[in-house]
Design a protein around this motif. Structure first.
Motif, mmCIF file in Angstrom:
data_model
loop_
_atom_site.group_PDB
_atom_site.id
_atom_site.type_symbol
_atom_site.label_atom_id
_atom_site.label_comp_id
_atom_site.label_asym_id
_atom_site.label_seq_id
_atom_site.Cartn_x
_atom_site.Cartn_y
_atom_site.Cartn_z
ATOM 1 N N ALA A 106 -20.562 -38.896 -1.875
ATOM 2 C CA ALA A 106 -21.911 -39.379 -1.561
ATOM 3 C C ALA A 106 -22.378 -38.809 -0.225
ATOM 4 O O ALA A 106 -23.528 -38.359 -0.095
ATOM 5 C CB ALA A 106 -21.923 -40.905 -1.530
ATOM 6 N N GLN A 107 -21.491 -38.825 0.776
ATOM 7 C CA GLN A 107 -21.871 -38.290 2.088
ATOM 8 C C GLN A 107 -22.159 -36.796 2.006
ATOM 9 O O GLN A 107 -23.115 -36.305 2.607
ATOM 10 C CB GLN A 107 -20.762 -38.562 3.100
ATOM 11 C CG GLN A 107 -21.142 -38.187 4.525
ATOM 12 C CD GLN A 107 -20.010 -37.480 5.263
ATOM 13 O OE1 GLN A 107 -19.177 -36.823 4.656
ATOM 14 N NE2 GLN A 107 -19.995 -37.608 6.568
ATOM 15 N N TRP A 108 -21.326 -36.062 1.255
ATOM 16 C CA TRP A 108 -21.515 -34.614 1.155
ATOM 17 C C TRP A 108 -22.831 -34.278 0.459
ATOM 18 O O TRP A 108 -23.553 -33.371 0.893
ATOM 19 C CB TRP A 108 -20.347 -33.983 0.397
ATOM 20 C CG TRP A 108 -20.526 -32.519 0.159
ATOM 21 C CD1 TRP A 108 -20.383 -31.513 1.063
ATOM 22 C CD2 TRP A 108 -20.919 -31.890 -1.068
ATOM 23 N NE1 TRP A 108 -20.646 -30.294 0.479
ATOM 24 C CE2 TRP A 108 -20.982 -30.491 -0.827
ATOM 25 C CE3 TRP A 108 -21.198 -32.362 -2.344
ATOM 26 C CZ2 TRP A 108 -21.333 -29.596 -1.825
ATOM 27 C CZ3 TRP A 108 -21.544 -31.465 -3.339
ATOM 28 C CH2 TRP A 108 -21.606 -30.092 -3.065
ATOM 29 N N THR A 144 -18.785 -27.118 3.753
ATOM 30 C CA THR A 144 -19.147 -28.475 4.146
ATOM 31 C C THR A 144 -18.383 -29.503 3.323
ATOM 32 O O THR A 144 -18.163 -30.626 3.788
ATOM 33 C CB THR A 144 -20.666 -28.712 3.999
ATOM 34 O OG1 THR A 144 -21.089 -28.358 2.672
ATOM 35 C CG2 THR A 144 -21.443 -27.904 5.013
ATOM 36 N N GLY A 145 -17.960 -29.134 2.105
ATOM 37 C CA GLY A 145 -17.103 -30.033 1.344
ATOM 38 C C GLY A 145 -15.779 -30.262 2.052
ATOM 39 O O GLY A 145 -15.282 -31.394 2.156
ATOM 40 N N VAL A 146 -15.200 -29.184 2.570
ATOM 41 C CA VAL A 146 -13.955 -29.303 3.340
ATOM 42 C C VAL A 146 -14.194 -30.123 4.608
ATOM 43 O O VAL A 146 -13.398 -31.005 4.958
ATOM 44 C CB VAL A 146 -13.400 -27.913 3.703
ATOM 45 C CG1 VAL A 146 -12.079 -28.047 4.442
ATOM 46 C CG2 VAL A 146 -13.205 -27.061 2.459
ATOM 47 N N LEU A 147 -15.296 -29.856 5.305
ATOM 48 C CA LEU A 147 -15.600 -30.585 6.534
ATOM 49 C C LEU A 147 -15.767 -32.072 6.263
ATOM 50 O O LEU A 147 -15.300 -32.907 7.056
ATOM 51 C CB LEU A 147 -16.871 -30.024 7.173
ATOM 52 C CG LEU A 147 -16.838 -28.570 7.640
ATOM 53 C CD1 LEU A 147 -18.178 -28.179 8.256
ATOM 54 C CD2 LEU A 147 -15.711 -28.332 8.632
ATOM 55 N N SER A 148 -16.420 -32.428 5.167
ATOM 56 C CA SER A 148 -16.619 -33.845 4.842
ATOM 57 C C SER A 148 -15.292 -34.535 4.559
ATOM 58 O O SER A 148 -15.072 -35.683 4.978
ATOM 59 C CB SER A 148 -17.552 -33.984 3.636
ATOM 60 O OG SER A 148 -18.858 -33.549 3.951
ATOM 61 N N ALA A 210 -7.983 -29.668 0.100
ATOM 62 C CA ALA A 210 -8.513 -30.868 0.752
ATOM 63 C C ALA A 210 -8.792 -31.968 -0.267
ATOM 64 O O ALA A 210 -8.524 -33.153 -0.009
ATOM 65 C CB ALA A 210 -9.792 -30.520 1.521
ATOM 66 N N ILE A 211 -9.312 -31.604 -1.447
ATOM 67 C CA ILE A 211 -9.565 -32.611 -2.483
ATOM 68 C C ILE A 211 -8.255 -33.240 -2.945
ATOM 69 O O ILE A 211 -8.174 -34.440 -3.224
ATOM 70 C CB ILE A 211 -10.314 -31.976 -3.675
ATOM 71 C CG1 ILE A 211 -11.742 -31.607 -3.272
ATOM 72 C CG2 ILE A 211 -10.339 -32.918 -4.871
ATOM 73 C CD1 ILE A 211 -12.500 -30.834 -4.324
#
Length: 229
Positions: A106-108, A144-148, A210-211
């Motif tokens: 949701a944040q991403w 940005t997925g990794v950063l989130s 990361a996932i």
């Protein structure tokens, strides 16, 4: 009444986060406003020369995207921790791995994906060559997925602290650096006419890793923070 399945529960959790975001539009607008203001200030500080701006554009865009992500990381679990909803989530029979993944997704969608989709506008402001814009968008979507996900680890570990934002920066910023390096390198490669595929593949591999691992770290961090609180 039977309990919802894990995926149905996560769907409801994702929808809930979206509804809360709609009710608090300032939290969504803040990263976008920061992104716009920072991009607008760089030409004033560096000078308006198009060639100079174009050469620095990949690094500028990626650094600002990273800082925008830091702005939102601290609030990922904060409101639910304050009102007690997080305790209910920890006691839920649903897998915490999927629940925290729904929070991050949701944040991403509201920050990272949105920034990636509007980044071509800011790229034009910095005179980034047109052939590199597609790579910029794709690298931001992956990066940005990794950063989130990494920011979620810091948010989980510091959710019970009053000044967790500064501590998140100290904990997570070193982990952000490889994403920044490869994301910038991908855009610079496209700008120079070189293949950006290897850098995008590295970002994709980092996202997959990361996932797979970050939600476990977030779940452990939330339990530690709940016990400490």
């Amino acid at each position: 009444m039977s309990a919802p399945t894990a995926f149905a529960f996560c769907r409801r959790l994702l929808r809930r986060q979206w509804v809360l975001a709609v009710r608090r539009p300032v939290e969504v607008a803040n990263p976008l406003l920061f992104f716009f203001m920072a991009i607008a200030l760089f030409p004033l500080g560096l000078g308006p020369e198009p060639d100079r701006l174009a050469s620095l554009a990949p690094g500028i865009l990626w650094i600002i995207a990273l800082l925008s992500n830091l702005l939102t990381s601290d609030s990922l679990f904060r409101s639910d921790f304050d009102d007690g909803s997080l305790d209910q989530l920890l006691l839920s029979p649903q897998p915490l791995y999927l629940s925290v993944l729904a929070y991050v997704l949701a944040q991403w969608l509201l920050t990272g994906a949105l920034l990636a989709l509007i980044s071509p506008l800011f790229a034009v402001m910095l005179n980034l060559p047109g052939e590199a814009i597609g790579t910029l968008v794709l690298s931001l979507l992956l990066g940005t997925g990794v950063l989130s996900l990494l920011g979620g680890i810091g948010a989980a570990l510091t959710v019970g602290l009053q000044r967790g934002g500064v501590l998140i920066t100290l904990l997570i910023l070193p982990l952000y650096l490889p994403v920044l390096i490869f994301g910038t390198a991908a855009v610079e490669a496209s700008t120079s006419g070189l293949p950006a595929g290897p850098y995008l593949a590295l970002l994709g591999g980092m996202l997959s890793l990361a996932i797979a691992l970050a939600p476990f770290a977030m779940a452990a961090g939330l339990r530690i923070s709940a016990d400490a609180g």
